[in-house]
Design a protein around this motif. Sequence first.
Motif, PDB file in Angstrom:
ATOM      1  N   ASP A   1     -39.524  17.918-117.890  1.00  0.00           N
ATOM      2  CA  ASP A   1     -38.100  18.004-117.629  1.00  0.00           C
ATOM      3  C   ASP A   1     -37.473  19.000-118.585  1.00  0.00           C
ATOM      4  OD1 ASP A   1     -38.337  16.057-115.693  1.00  0.00           O
ATOM      5  OD2 ASP A   1     -37.866  14.419-117.068  1.00  0.00           O
ATOM      6  N   CYS A   2     -36.378  19.575-118.171  1.00  0.00           N
ATOM      7  CA  CYS A   2     -35.633  20.483-119.037  1.00  0.00           C
ATOM      8  C   CYS A   2     -35.096  19.701-120.236  1.00  0.00           C
ATOM      9  CB  CYS A   2     -34.494  21.149-118.264  1.00  0.00           C
ATOM     10  SG  CYS A   2     -33.431  22.205-119.263  1.00  0.00           S
TER      11      CYS A   2
ATOM     12  N   ALA B   1     -39.519  22.259-115.396  1.00  0.00           N
ATOM     13  CA  ALA B   1     -39.344  23.342-116.359  1.00  0.00           C
ATOM     14  C   ALA B   1     -38.946  22.762-117.694  1.00  0.00           C
ATOM     15  CB  ALA B   1     -38.302  24.349-115.885  1.00  0.00           C
TER      16      ALA B   1
ATOM     17  N   CYS C   1     -30.045  26.789-117.987  1.00  0.00           N
ATOM     18  CA  CYS C   1     -29.903  26.462-119.407  1.00  0.00           C
ATOM     19  C   CYS C   1     -30.378  27.608-120.284  1.00  0.00           C
ATOM     20  CB  CYS C   1     -30.668  25.188-119.729  1.00  0.00           C
ATOM     21  SG  CYS C   1     -29.970  23.689-118.988  1.00  0.00           S
TER      22      CYS C   1
ATOM     23  N   GLU D   1     -26.784  23.557-125.289  1.00  0.00           N
ATOM     24  CA  GLU D   1     -28.164  24.019-125.117  1.00  0.00           C
ATOM     25  C   GLU D   1     -28.829  24.392-126.436  1.00  0.00           C
ATOM     26  OE1 GLU D   1     -25.940  24.416-121.398  1.00  0.00           O
ATOM     27  OE2 GLU D   1     -25.616  25.250-123.413  1.00  0.00           O
TER      28      GLU D   1
ATOM     29  N   VAL E   1     -37.371  24.469-120.058  1.00  0.00           N
ATOM     30  CA  VAL E   1     -35.995  24.950-120.126  1.00  0.00           C
ATOM     31  C   VAL E   1     -35.708  25.631-118.796  1.00  0.00           C
ATOM     32  CG1 VAL E   1     -34.338  26.435-121.304  1.00  0.00           C
ATOM     33  CG2 VAL E   1     -36.092  25.270-122.628  1.00  0.00           C
ATOM     34  N   CYS E   2     -34.813  25.066-118.014  1.00  0.00           N
ATOM     35  CA  CYS E   2     -34.541  25.619-116.687  1.00  0.00           C
ATOM     36  C   CYS E   2     -33.819  26.964-116.820  1.00  0.00           C
ATOM     37  CB  CYS E   2     -33.725  24.642-115.859  1.00  0.00           C
ATOM     38  SG  CYS E   2     -32.056  24.334-116.479  1.00  0.00           S
TER      39      CYS E   2
ATOM     40  N   ARG F   1     -32.352  17.951-118.171  1.00  0.00           N
ATOM     41  CA  ARG F   1     -33.307  17.010-117.584  1.00  0.00           C
ATOM     42  C   ARG F   1     -33.666  17.353-116.139  1.00  0.00           C
ATOM     43  NH1 ARG F   1     -35.447  15.489-122.065  1.00  0.00           N
ATOM     44  NH2 ARG F   1     -33.955  14.573-123.519  1.00  0.00           N
ATOM     45  N   ARG F   2     -33.496  18.582-115.716  1.00  0.00           N
ATOM     46  CA  ARG F   2     -33.999  18.983-114.415  1.00  0.00           C
ATOM     47  C   ARG F   2     -35.520  19.051-114.453  1.00  0.00           C
ATOM     48  NH1 ARG F   2     -29.955  24.007-112.790  1.00  0.00           N
ATOM     49  NH2 ARG F   2     -28.043  22.760-112.629  1.00  0.00           N
TER      50      ARG F   2
ATOM     51  N   CYS G   1     -32.624  20.300-121.930  1.00  0.00           N
ATOM     52  CA  CYS G   1     -31.157  20.363-121.996  1.00  0.00           C
ATOM     53  C   CYS G   1     -30.504  19.506-120.914  1.00  0.00           C
ATOM     54  CB  CYS G   1     -30.676  21.810-121.872  1.00  0.00           C
ATOM     55  SG  CYS G   1     -31.370  22.943-123.090  1.00  0.00           S
TER      56      CYS G   1
END
Length: 293
Positions: free
Chosen positions: A58-59, A67, A73, A114, A69-70, A63-64, A61
């Motif tokens: 998950d990202c 990735a 972000c 971020e 870091v998506c 939580r997507r 920053c």
Amino acid sequence: MKPRIRPDPDAVYRGSPAPRSDPARSRARLLDALWGHRAARAARAGLHGTAALLFPVDCVCCRRPDAVVCGSCARALRASCLHPRRVEHRAEALPLDGCLEPMPVVAAGAYEHEVAAVVLAFKNHQMPALGRYLVPPLARAVLASLDTLADRGRPVVLVPVPTRLRARTRRGYFPVGLLLSRLRRARVLPAGVQVAHLLRYRVARQFTSAQKGKGRRARGAVRGTMHAPVTPQLARLAAAGTQVLFVDDVLTTGATLAEAHRALAGSGLRVCGAAVLAATPAPDEKSQVRATR
């Protein structure tokens, strides 16, 4: 019509291009052509989907999924660190000069959103790969400090603020030292600028709790925790009239930088300032941030 490929503005901070006469340049072009081929892109997409299924991430920053870091972000992180600025007015514990002015400090960005999420994951969650997102902001802060704080024509040494053995053992690496080593390999530092680990924590203070876990009052009780061992390297730098630029990750009260400044007092080196990744917002800025949410 071919799609327009935008160059990465942070690529210069991650590595230096090969010279034109280097025979590796043609091989690099061939590898780029193979990497951008349609079949290679399809293979990468399949491998990425398989890795996301087997090793979900998950990202750090937003939580997507899929990735660390998506993309959004990463763009927000870069946009917040494009313009380094002076932040010494935020830290009340910084050392003062003869004119009662605090030691100048340049920060790449504010320690929030971020930036705070990536720095925390890089330091405390054993994710050293996130250094690729933090090297460009640190490079901008260091270069801005060299341009505005250091005297031209005199050599400069970048001195990372040390970490305690307890923290290094828990993490497995030295965060600021890792970023500086990557920055040095990128070859973006001007001529005459070198990196030297001149400061250490005293043996009796190696296993005490870190500054980041203390309150504002307890942060001030750090006097006498660092020292600068007398080494031939230190003697050579002092004889050459070298300037010192401290490098740290986060500026809060400035007590750690003040102790680093005290440890180098009497060594013959002149401290010109410090460069940090991020600085905690001032109280009035924090209220403005909360009001805009």
